[in-house]
Design a protein around this motif. Structure first.
Motif, PDB file in Angstrom:
ATOM      1  N   TRP A 125      -1.019  -7.374  -1.420  1.00  0.00           N
ATOM      2  CA  TRP A 125      -2.250  -6.818  -2.001  1.00  0.00           C
ATOM      3  C   TRP A 125      -1.939  -5.511  -2.731  1.00  0.00           C
ATOM      4  O   TRP A 125      -1.175  -4.674  -2.236  1.00  0.00           O
ATOM      5  N   HIS A 126      -2.544  -5.331  -3.889  1.00  0.00           N
ATOM      6  CA  HIS A 126      -2.338  -4.096  -4.651  1.00  0.00           C
ATOM      7  C   HIS A 126      -3.406  -3.986  -5.731  1.00  0.00           C
ATOM      8  O   HIS A 126      -4.081  -4.961  -6.057  1.00  0.00           O
ATOM      9  N   HIS A 180       0.873   7.589  -4.195  1.00  0.00           N
ATOM     10  CA  HIS A 180       1.182   6.229  -4.650  1.00  0.00           C
ATOM     11  C   HIS A 180       2.555   6.229  -5.329  1.00  0.00           C
ATOM     12  O   HIS A 180       2.805   7.064  -6.199  1.00  0.00           O
ATOM     13  N   GLU A 181       3.389   5.312  -4.953  1.00  0.00           N
ATOM     14  CA  GLU A 181       4.740   5.235  -5.533  1.00  0.00           C
ATOM     15  C   GLU A 181       5.046   3.808  -5.921  1.00  0.00           C
ATOM     16  O   GLU A 181       4.634   2.868  -5.245  1.00  0.00           O
ATOM     17  N   SER A 224      -4.809   1.019  -2.832  1.00  0.00           N
ATOM     18  CA  SER A 224      -3.840   0.004  -3.253  1.00  0.00           C
ATOM     19  C   SER A 224      -2.698  -0.175  -2.243  1.00  0.00           C
ATOM     20  O   SER A 224      -1.776   0.648  -2.169  1.00  0.00           O
ATOM     21  N   PRO A 225      -2.726  -1.258  -1.437  1.00  0.00           N
ATOM     22  CA  PRO A 225      -1.718  -1.364  -0.368  1.00  0.00           C
ATOM     23  C   PRO A 225      -0.264  -1.366  -0.856  1.00  0.00           C
ATOM     24  O   PRO A 225       0.606  -0.823  -0.183  1.00  0.00           O
ATOM     25  N   LEU A 243      -4.178   4.052   7.247  1.00  0.00           N
ATOM     26  CA  LEU A 243      -4.014   3.166   6.092  1.00  0.00           C
ATOM     27  C   LEU A 243      -4.055   1.704   6.519  1.00  0.00           C
ATOM     28  O   LEU A 243      -4.671   0.867   5.851  1.00  0.00           O
ATOM     29  N   GLU A 244      -3.401   1.386   7.628  1.00  0.00           N
ATOM     30  CA  GLU A 244      -3.401  -0.018   8.066  1.00  0.00           C
ATOM     31  C   GLU A 244      -4.823  -0.475   8.395  1.00  0.00           C
ATOM     32  O   GLU A 244      -5.203  -1.613   8.101  1.00  0.00           O
TER      33      GLU A 244
END
Ligand SMILES: [Fe+2]
Length: 325
Positions: A125-126, A180-181, A224-225, A243-244
């Motif tokens: 997922w993103h 975010h990276e 965005s995972p 986050l999880e």
């Protein structure tokens, strides 16, 4: 009976939108995704039709068209009616002779199916390219070679997901920002080509966890995972567990839609208010799969506190201007 979520969460009816008579909208779930019928995307749309697609897109966050066997040129021309286009992909390049087009093939440089032993529910997922300071506003994906079964794509409505949280948690999240990276998913066995492409173009940005949607004003859970690695200021374990929990929340079935591709299908999503998941099942099937994508240039996200995102590394995704444009 108590409603599972806050009152007012359910989307308004599609018929509330004022649309031209020949444009028909068929929502596919409670909050996310609608098919649009009655348009021929191979030809220029009228201003009313462009407006109709935009308004359905903003309400349902992803819209689908059937039986639109566009050429590359027609795909690009259709996309340009909604904004300026980026180069195909900031890290992986573009289709030869089509700078605005990115090929999504079954076998890409990332061996993402090898990461399944590390499977988490949100794996894959993103939201597209959120490692950039200005992630694309929208993506337009065209199915060309489509397996007879398998290969579905899923989307989640991140505004509906935010509305589904409790008020105290919403308040807490509104003040947070995330890093975010662009990097391979944990546990993935990256190919040397993938690693080289990623290391040549480092993209790192800090975005609000809750962004204000630039067109609708909605609060969007911008998590965005695939790209969001940590929450700024939290301890590592706090960040990971929170986050999880949020990732598990945004992929709940009631916020998502699952789309079955056919050759000539087009999916057009609001990348400012959705996350999506590519399929892993295609690697269990012998069928090929080939899609092509354009992306519309996006703005820098702004948090609900008015603070914009900040770039840590990498350039903004600017418009590509070809000679013909
Ligand atoms: Fe994507």
């Amino acid at each position: 009976m108590n409603a599972p979520y806050a009152e007012g969460l359910v989307q308004e009816d599609a018929n509330d939108l004022a649309l031209p008579d020949h444009v028909r909208v068929r929502p596919l779930s409670a909050y996310t995704g609608a098919e649009i019928h009655g348009l021929d995307l191979s030809r220029p749309l009228s201003p009313d039709e462009v407006q109709a697609v935009q308004s359905v897109l903003l309400q349902w966050k992803v819209v689908f068209f059937r039986d639109q066997p566009l050429s590359h040129d027609q795909h690009i021309a259709f996309s340009r009616q909604f904004g300026e286009l980026t180069v195909g992909h900031p890290v992986f390049g573009h289709v030869d002779n089509y700078p605005e087009l990115y090929a999504i093939s079954k076998y890409r440089k990332s061996n993402s199916h090898d990461s399944r032993p590390e499977f988490k529910p949100w794996l894959g997922w993103h939201t597209d390219v959120t490692a950039a300071i200005n992630p694309p506003a929208a993506s337009i994906l065209r199915g060309v070679v489509v397996p007879p079964h398998g290969g579905d794509t899923q989307w989640s409505n991140l505004a509906a997901a935010f509305r589904g949280l409790s008020d105290p948690l919403k308040d807490f999240l509104r003040g947070l920002r995330g890093r975010h990276e662009f990097s391979a998913p944990a546990g993935a066995k990256e190919s040397p080509e993938y690693r080289a492409a990623v290391s040549q173009r480092q993209l790192v940005s800090e975005h609000p966890l809750v962004r204000r949607h630039p067109q609708t004003g909605e609060e969007v859970l911008f998590v965005s995972p695939g790209f969001l690695k940590s929450i700024v200021g939290l301890h590592a374990r706090e960040s990971r567990l929170l986050l999880e929990m949020l990732w598990e929340h945004i992929i709940r079935p009631e916020f998502t839609v699952r789309f079955k591709w056919e050759p000539g299908s087009i999916a057009f999503w609001d990348n400012q208010g959705t996350a999506h998941a590519p399929p892993f099942d295609i690697f269990d099937l012998s069928y090929d799969r080939q899609l092509f994508r354009t992306t519309l240039v996006g703005t820098v996200p702004v948090g609900v506190d008015g603070r914009p995102s900040s770039a840590i590394s990498g350039d903004p995704m600017l418009a590509h201007h070809s000679a013909a444009y």
